[in-house]
Enzyme design. Structure first.
Site, short mmCIF file in Angstrom:
data_model
loop_
_atom_site.label_atom_id
_atom_site.label_comp_id
_atom_site.label_asym_id
_atom_site.label_seq_id
_atom_site.Cartn_x
_atom_site.Cartn_y
_atom_site.Cartn_z
N VAL A 1 69.37 83.57 6.52
CA VAL A 1 68.22 84.31 5.86
C VAL A 1 66.84 83.26 5.72
O VAL A 1 66.19 84.03 5.16
CB VAL A 1 68.52 84.58 4.34
CG1 VAL A 1 69.48 85.73 4.40
CG2 VAL A 1 69.12 83.34 3.98
N TYR B 1 67.41 71.65 -5.60
CA TYR B 1 68.85 72.69 -6.74
C TYR B 1 67.69 73.28 -7.50
O TYR B 1 67.74 74.53 -7.41
CB TYR B 1 70.09 72.36 -6.33
CG TYR B 1 70.57 73.62 -6.94
CD1 TYR B 1 71.72 74.75 -5.37
CD2 TYR B 1 71.22 74.20 -7.79
CE1 TYR B 1 71.71 75.72 -6.73
CE2 TYR B 1 71.65 74.94 -8.36
CZ TYR B 1 73.00 76.41 -7.75
OH TYR B 1 72.89 77.26 -7.70
#
Length: 300
Positions: free
Chosen positions: A112, A204
């Site tokens: 991806v 993150y």
């Protein structure tokens, strides 16, 4: 770097998975680990008259974990599942398991992070089935935890490329097809880290905050075309990665879970059911929302 039990409880369960388990592995971007889960056991047969019978469902990152469990769940309800992931051996195994219980599934190796890969993946699904009814953009990674001054640009960019750009590429090619159809439902994988801050996972956290913001923007732009776009934010889900981190720190998972509002670790099936709710006709008025599946942690 050693983390104390108190620090583990402070950062929270998603922070645990993001902040502890990767330390056992590597900080190199190419070795970043997927958000893997304990493999669910597929049921023996499908419901041919299920609530997603005949629907075409795209799932990214479905070679394990939440993606895998959701692929099984949709297939059991009669959906035609078209899914991807980087690990071809696992992808073929998931595909075979779905076919073994009578479901329909097609695996295609896709990274991806690569726009061309995502474009080909989407086009292959449309070529095979002529439409995309539902898309669950689930692929994502964790990275080695570090305070902001110790995070390399390479690490930061890799997690953004996978988590944010991966979902950007997915929607970039899903939306035109859904507009042409005049309908569609997209669910993006976010996290409790998209709402809360953790001291050593800035990369993150940035990625998950970005996903929630991007989801809202795309939802607003596409509601008039009959397309619903939502995201979902779990807390701690029963994963080998999470269990490995508890073992490494010599912490009892049940004791840690007692500190949560809902004092347990969530299951893969619970998250799959939440995804399916957002994809279903039970949620036709819901768009632009991030669904809290943290068991109440975000209510604190």
């Amino acid at each position: 770097m050693s983390l104390s039990r108190r620090h583990m409880l402070t950062v929270g369960a998603t922070g645990l998975a993001a902040a502890i388990a990767p330390q056992i592995l590597s900080s190199k971007p190419e070795e970043a680990i997927a958000n893997t889960q304990k493999a669910p056991t597929p049921q023996a047969k499908i419901n041919t008259n299920g609530r997603f019978a005949g629907k075409v469902v795209l799932i990214t990152g479905a070679t394990s974990g939440i993606g895998e469990g959701t692929a099984y769940a949709f297939a059991r309800e009669g959906a035609k599942v078209f899914f991807c992931g980087r690990r071809e051996n696992l992808g073929r195994q998931v595909e075979a398991k779905i076919k073994a219980f009578g479901g329909e599934a097609t695996y295609m190796r896709t990274d991806v992070r690569n726009e061309t890969d995502v474009k080909k993946f989407t086009e292959a699904a449309v070529k095979k089935y002529g439409r995309i009814d539902i898309a669950f953009n689930n692929a994502g990674i964790f990275m080695t935890p570090a305070e902001i001054q110790d995070i390399t640009a390479e690490n930061f960019l890799d997690i953004l490329q996978t988590n944010v750009m991966g979902e950007f590429f997915a929607m970039k090619y899903q939306i035109p097809q859904m507009r042409q159809q005049g309908r569609g439902a997209i669910i993006n994988m976010a996290s409790v880290a998209g709402h809360a801050g953790f001291p050593n996972t800035a990369h993150y956290n940035a990625s998950k905050h970005g996903i929630i913001g991007m989801t809202k923007a795309v939802a607003l732009a596409n509601a008039k075309y009959g397309i619903r776009v939502n995201s979902i934010s779990p807390l701690a889900v029963d994963t080998p990665q999470l269990q490995e981190s508890f073992t490494y720190q010599k912490v009892n998972a049940q004791e840690v879970a007692k500190t949560f509002v809902t004092p347990r670790i969530m299951s893969v099936d619970e998250i799959a059911r939440a995804v399916m709710f957002l994809a279903s006709n039970d949620a036709t008025s819901i768009t632009g929302m991030d669904l809290d599946v943290t068991g109440g942690e975000l209510a604190k």
